[in-house]
Design a protein around this motif. Sequence first.
Motif, PDB file in Angstrom:
ATOM      1  N   ASP A 665       0.803  -1.217   0.000  1.00 42.38           N
ATOM      2  CA  ASP A 665       0.000   0.000   0.000  1.00 42.38           C
ATOM      3  C   ASP A 665       0.842   1.275   0.000  1.00 42.38           C
ATOM      4  OD1 ASP A 665      -2.339  -1.345  -0.137  1.00 42.38           O
ATOM      5  OD2 ASP A 665      -2.936  -1.049   1.957  1.00 42.38           O
ATOM      6  N   GLN A 666       1.935   1.292   0.759  1.00 42.34           N
ATOM      7  CA  GLN A 666       2.665   2.545   0.940  1.00 42.34           C
ATOM      8  C   GLN A 666       3.981   2.642   0.167  1.00 42.34           C
ATOM      9  OE1 GLN A 666       1.331   1.128   3.982  1.00 42.34           O
ATOM     10  NE2 GLN A 666      -0.408   2.526   3.893  1.00 42.34           N
ATOM     11  N   THR A 667       4.421   1.584  -0.481  1.00 42.38           N
ATOM     12  CA  THR A 667       5.683   1.652  -1.216  1.00 42.38           C
ATOM     13  C   THR A 667       5.767   0.498  -2.211  1.00 42.38           C
ATOM     14  OG1 THR A 667       8.080   1.932  -0.982  1.00 42.38           O
ATOM     15  CG2 THR A 667       7.042   0.285   0.428  1.00 42.38           C
ATOM     16  N   THR A 668       6.818   0.499  -3.012  1.00 43.57           N
ATOM     17  CA  THR A 668       7.095  -0.581  -3.966  1.00 43.57           C
ATOM     18  C   THR A 668       8.572  -0.926  -3.879  1.00 43.57           C
ATOM     19  OG1 THR A 668       5.341   0.098  -5.493  1.00 43.57           O
ATOM     20  CG2 THR A 668       7.132  -1.226  -6.401  1.00 43.57           C
ATOM     21  N   ILE A 669       8.876  -2.214  -3.836  1.00 40.05           N
ATOM     22  CA  ILE A 669      10.267  -2.676  -3.828  1.00 40.05           C
ATOM     23  C   ILE A 669      10.675  -2.966  -5.262  1.00 40.05           C
ATOM     24  CG2 ILE A 669      11.864  -4.460  -3.016  1.00 40.05           C
ATOM     25  CD1 ILE A 669       9.890  -4.925  -0.670  1.00 40.05           C
ATOM     26  N   TYR A 670      11.786  -2.377  -5.690  1.00 44.24           N
ATOM     27  CA  TYR A 670      12.332  -2.604  -7.024  1.00 44.24           C
ATOM     28  C   TYR A 670      13.646  -3.364  -6.896  1.00 44.24           C
ATOM     29  CZ  TYR A 670      15.127  -1.453 -11.193  1.00 44.24           C
ATOM     30  OH  TYR A 670      15.929  -1.515 -12.292  1.00 44.24           O
ATOM     31  N   ALA A 671      13.780  -4.478  -7.617  1.00 44.20           N
ATOM     32  CA  ALA A 671      15.032  -5.244  -7.629  1.00 44.20           C
ATOM     33  C   ALA A 671      15.254  -5.794  -9.034  1.00 44.20           C
ATOM     34  CB  ALA A 671      14.987  -6.381  -6.616  1.00 44.20           C
ATOM     35  N   PRO A 672      16.325  -5.357  -9.714  1.00 38.08           N
ATOM     36  CA  PRO A 672      16.581  -5.820 -11.082  1.00 38.08           C
ATOM     37  C   PRO A 672      17.133  -7.244 -11.094  1.00 38.08           C
ATOM     38  CG  PRO A 672      18.339  -4.380 -10.366  1.00 38.08           C
ATOM     39  CD  PRO A 672      17.331  -4.397  -9.253  1.00 38.08           C
ATOM     40  N   GLU A 673      17.476  -7.699 -12.258  1.00 43.97           N
ATOM     41  CA  GLU A 673      18.069  -9.025 -12.398  1.00 43.97           C
ATOM     42  C   GLU A 673      19.368  -9.096 -11.593  1.00 43.97           C
ATOM     43  OE1 GLU A 673      19.317 -12.165 -15.946  1.00 43.97           O
ATOM     44  OE2 GLU A 673      18.724 -10.112 -16.425  1.00 43.97           O
ATOM     45  N   GLY A 674      19.611 -10.255 -10.984  1.00 46.19           N
ATOM     46  CA  GLY A 674      20.797 -10.417 -10.148  1.00 46.19           C
ATOM     47  C   GLY A 674      20.492 -10.333  -8.666  1.00 46.19           C
ATOM     48  N   TRP A 675      19.238  -9.996  -8.317  1.00 47.18           N
ATOM     49  CA  TRP A 675      18.817  -9.959  -6.917  1.00 47.18           C
ATOM     50  C   TRP A 675      17.770 -11.045  -6.676  1.00 47.18           C
ATOM     51  CZ3 TRP A 675      20.644  -6.728  -3.037  1.00 47.18           C
ATOM     52  CH2 TRP A 675      21.475  -5.679  -3.449  1.00 47.18           C
ATOM     53  N   ARG A 676      17.824 -11.640  -5.511  1.00 47.42           N
ATOM     54  CA  ARG A 676      16.787 -12.562  -5.068  1.00 47.42           C
ATOM     55  C   ARG A 676      16.422 -12.196  -3.639  1.00 47.42           C
ATOM     56  NH1 ARG A 676      17.938 -17.163  -2.242  1.00 47.42           N
ATOM     57  NH2 ARG A 676      16.496 -18.352  -3.527  1.00 47.42           N
ATOM     58  N   GLY A 677      15.248 -12.613  -3.195  1.00 51.26           N
ATOM     59  CA  GLY A 677      14.829 -12.251  -1.846  1.00 51.26           C
ATOM     60  C   GLY A 677      13.939 -13.291  -1.222  1.00 51.26           C
TER      61      GLY A 677
END
Length: 693
Positions: A665-677
Amino acid sequence: MFRLAIDIGGTFTDIVLEGDGLSSLKVLTTPEAPEKAALEGSLALLCENNVDFSDVSAVIHGTTLATNALIERRGAKTALVTTSGFRDILEMGYERRFEQYDVNLELPAPLVPRELRMTVDERMDAYGNPIRVPQQGEIDAIAARLRENGVEAVAIGFLHATANDAHERQVAEWLRDRLPENVTICLSSEVSPEIREYERFSTVAANAYVRPLMSRYLNRFDAAMRARGFSGEFLLMLSGGGLTTVDQAARMPIRLVESGPAGGVALGARVAREVGVSRMLAFDMGGTTAKICFLENARPATARRFEVARAWRDIKGSGLPVRIPTTELVEIGAGGGSIARRDTLGRLAVGPKSAGAAPGPAAYGLGGTEPTITDANVVLGKLSPEGFAGGRLALRPELAVSAIEEKVLGPLGMSSCEWAAAGITEIGEEAMANAARVHAVEQGKNVSVYTLMASGGAGPLHAARLAEKLGISRIVIPAFAGVGSAVGFLSAPIAYEVARSVLAPLGRIDLDRLKRLQSEMADEANGVVRPALAKGFEPDIAIAAELRYEGQGHALRIGLEGPVETQEALEKMRFAFVETYRSVYGAEHNGNAIELVALSLVAKGPEPVVATVTDGSFDPRPATPIGEAAVFSSLSGERVTFARYRRGDESPGAVFEGPMLIVEDQTTIYAPEGWRGYVHALGHIVLEREGAV
């Protein structure tokens, strides 16, 4: 019972309700009356949870109102009453240029104009012995001038008042009898009882300047909540990371200048303990600014000197110095609302000017026409028009495109709107990364070994790129990251710090006088903290000393085991200083006398209990995408397909693979290729960069 946390920022007001769990709301700030959005948002959140104000046991509040008043110069009409011969000290400052070779340099204008700086023929010596006492006739004349000029606040700062404040108190008493009741009077010996006249006078002038505004605001806000049934404690977040009562905050509003950022640091300390991270870089990016702070073992560095309202390209020395307890952080004029433009040299520049809440970024559709970092994220595809700010604000991509085309793409002759947007985010991210690098060098730290914690409405959007620039391989996005500072308020203890100058060689310390001084400091701090604590709790006392080798101009802050009351305690303090000096400067000066410059004492209530849960209690499983998004990549020059996830749909153990967008609701997480979570057991999202060592 419930607790409510309210963080009023330059663009958004964040509200968090704590009960059995947490729920939150983000609304646009109302700059003309900040309490309006805070109150309306609080009522909406309480209503959503079927809670009344009468059920709320405490409201914890942080605000940028004092800071903004200093930056925008919209505080009270203030006068300074000082010792004869020191009228111009606010303009003389440190008697040096903050940018040595800049021929166009403009020094910051003092808060008090020269015609409202008045002098008294009084004098104390450096030991507090009166040489000349003030006369009532002088005060009569000064009071008449203050009334004629319609002064709303008076700051009193006399030479050597830290050694003996009798003259300040006497003049304040006389002025109180001669001025209208609504005129506020502040004493430097109460606001900043430490040596160095320029910083002391600057601090008391700033406190007087914002006190009428802040006291009216806090009283209005308090009364409005009481009228709706609230009967609990109204607490304010201090710049130093503790909470204080509304009465004390209204009396010393200068201590609130970094109250919002301090909430983000408090969240960082809590998350560091929860995930077991010893070295954390707390990064909070809101709509107006970004803040960075290093934490060691879940504790931030603290300082007693701070500079507010820097007016010259964010250069150190171009602002107003204040001596208050504060967390050691760096603030950069790069938030979601930071405006992009073509500068006078024909380059792309971003910030520090912000679109704020009114009119806001162009994509908000509220009248803004300047392109901002938020508009760039919309054009790049990182922000979806739907669901922004919990669905309370529908973004309009066409307005973001128009603003960037008109103000950036055309003037700079760039090839496409996407490349212009990518340039905007790149400039903003590099400004933040460079600030972190410089701060790390100043602190003697290797930034690449830290874990980055990102919070604020814009922080998770830029955390991955910031981490890549800094060589950081691990990021934590806490639960409720978009309202992180407000969540941090709920983790802060009730605390208050006092300080006193001493300035005496350790070999000639009067221990009896030092005991009395520490007792007085403890009484003052306890007097603020005790009334706000629950029955049966007593404050913990922590003492620190500032020491230096005789003849040096700067002191080192040393934490002490307890009060300095014996010769043995003095020797321990001496040894701790020598060891700290050696670790900082790589040397020691055997045989040089050591001076005790100042003592500071903190009275603090109990810290909230923090859960610690290991990640080994679940089986990893793939997270479930809710769709896809086409995001422009500056590496390929094309749009790349990103998987979209909804954070609320995933539970501990869910694993994400980049490239990805995780929305909430309050934000968006951006992670390009090469990141995992993955989702941590306590709901935090941990991102790790593949192949990083």
